[in-house]
Design an enzyme around this catalytic site. Structure first.
Site, PDB file in Angstrom:
ATOM      1  N   HIS A   1      29.674 -22.858  35.553  1.00  0.00           N
ATOM      2  CA  HIS A   1      28.225 -22.565  36.166  1.00  0.00           C
ATOM      3  C   HIS A   1      27.747 -23.305  37.021  1.00  0.00           C
ATOM      4  O   HIS A   1      26.613 -23.724  36.785  1.00  0.00           O
ATOM      5  CB  HIS A   1      27.358 -22.663  34.760  1.00  0.00           C
ATOM      6  CG  HIS A   1      26.687 -21.345  35.273  1.00  0.00           C
ATOM      7  ND1 HIS A   1      25.862 -20.489  34.437  1.00  0.00           N
ATOM      8  CD2 HIS A   1      26.029 -21.632  36.702  1.00  0.00           C
ATOM      9  CE1 HIS A   1      24.742 -19.929  35.042  1.00  0.00           C
ATOM     10  NE2 HIS A   1      24.918 -19.953  36.544  1.00  0.00           N
TER      11      HIS A   1
ATOM     12  N   GLU B   1      30.742 -19.142  35.656  1.00  0.00           N
ATOM     13  CA  GLU B   1      29.952 -18.306  36.194  1.00  0.00           C
ATOM     14  C   GLU B   1      28.819 -18.870  36.628  1.00  0.00           C
ATOM     15  O   GLU B   1      29.069 -20.107  37.798  1.00  0.00           O
ATOM     16  CB  GLU B   1      28.986 -18.435  34.779  1.00  0.00           C
ATOM     17  CG  GLU B   1      29.810 -18.741  33.375  1.00  0.00           C
ATOM     18  CD  GLU B   1      28.895 -19.213  32.438  1.00  0.00           C
ATOM     19  OE1 GLU B   1      29.397 -19.054  30.879  1.00  0.00           O
ATOM     20  OE2 GLU B   1      28.223 -19.788  32.593  1.00  0.00           O
TER      21      GLU B   1
ATOM     22  N   HIS C   1      25.982 -18.624  24.218  1.00  0.00           N
ATOM     23  CA  HIS C   1      25.062 -18.877  24.427  1.00  0.00           C
ATOM     24  C   HIS C   1      24.063 -19.468  23.244  1.00  0.00           C
ATOM     25  O   HIS C   1      24.439 -18.200  22.306  1.00  0.00           O
ATOM     26  CB  HIS C   1      23.540 -18.540  25.314  1.00  0.00           C
ATOM     27  CG  HIS C   1      23.031 -19.343  26.549  1.00  0.00           C
ATOM     28  ND1 HIS C   1      22.669 -19.809  26.913  1.00  0.00           N
ATOM     29  CD2 HIS C   1      21.980 -20.015  25.590  1.00  0.00           C
ATOM     30  CE1 HIS C   1      21.822 -20.295  27.313  1.00  0.00           C
ATOM     31  NE2 HIS C   1      20.723 -20.741  26.312  1.00  0.00           N
TER      32      HIS C   1
END
Length: 237
Positions: A43, A70, A190
């Site tokens: 990410h 991401e 997450h």
């Protein structure tokens, strides 16, 4: 079986805290695959405080499983993804200064914007996923946008799990069932951990992929990376 994608952002955070190239994020990615990971997630953020754009380019030719990038679809991010062409891009609604992702997209309000971005990635042959809260309305609009998958934002599940795991999983099951009804692939991520991952999997076994970074890397400090990846894989059986 649900695939495990290991997010290696925290490895880059450790490297960046000292300078140099220790630990080597490319070697860690290769090792994660060798130890059983089904994919690698990164990410990159605009300030490059962990994964850098240069890391993304370095990782692309060595990853043999699935590469998932991401990020918030700013121009620089979109250009990076179109150039690197990972297996999957996951769109998150992060502000530039956000410490970590903390909510999903409002797929109704951001409909036009997301349609345009998703079309660009799909035209390039890249599988698309949209980060969403466990809200049936958000899932329905994600399907209308034309994404291939959604990724359920699981921090609320992880927070509630120690108090009441049945209550924690309920909205996620509802959202996941709607995704399946609409023909959307399903990812999740997450704050999933060794404590709560198996219960999530048992209740939503059609989840195609979980992306896990912080908890997995923290566990690896005590258990070792190979053992930790194997333990997470066991939670998905």
């Amino acid at each position: 079986m649900t695939k495990l994608s290991v997010n290696i952002n925290k490895i880059a955070t450790l490297r960046n805290s000292r300078g140099g190239n220790v630990p080597d994020v490319v070697k860690v990615a290769i090792d994660c695959e060798a130890f059983g990971a089904d994919g690698i997630t990164v990410h990159p953020r605009p300030d490059e405080r962990h994964i850098r754009y240069a890391d993304v380019h370095a990782l692309r030719p060595v990853i043999k499983t699935e590469f998932n990038i991401e990020g918030y679809p700013c121009k620089e991010f979109v250009d990076l993804v179109l150039k690197v062409k990972p297996a999957q891009v996951t769109l998150v609604p992060d502000a530039p200064d956000q410490i970590t992702s903390n909510h999903g997209w409002d797929t109704e309000k951001n409909y036009d914007f997301l349609v345009e971005v998703i079309d660009r990635f799909k035209s390039a042959g890249i599988r698309t996923s949209i980060f969403v809260d466990p809200d049936v309305n958000m899932v329905e609009h994600a399907a209308k946008i034309g994404t291939d998958r959604i990724e359920l934002y699981t921090e609320p599940y992880a927070t509630m799990y120690p108090k009441n795991k049945d209550e924690a999983i309920a909205p996620f099951v509802e959202a996941a069932k709607m995704a399946r009804k609409l023909g959307l692939g399903l990812n999740a991520g997450h704050d999933l951990s060794l404590e709560n991952l198996n219960w999530f999997y048992k209740n939503i076994p059609w989840t195609e992929e979980v992306s896990i970074g912080h908890a997995l890397i923290a566990d690896a400090l005590y258990l070792g990376l190979k053992t930790t990846i194997q333990k997470y894989k066991e939670c998905l059986r």
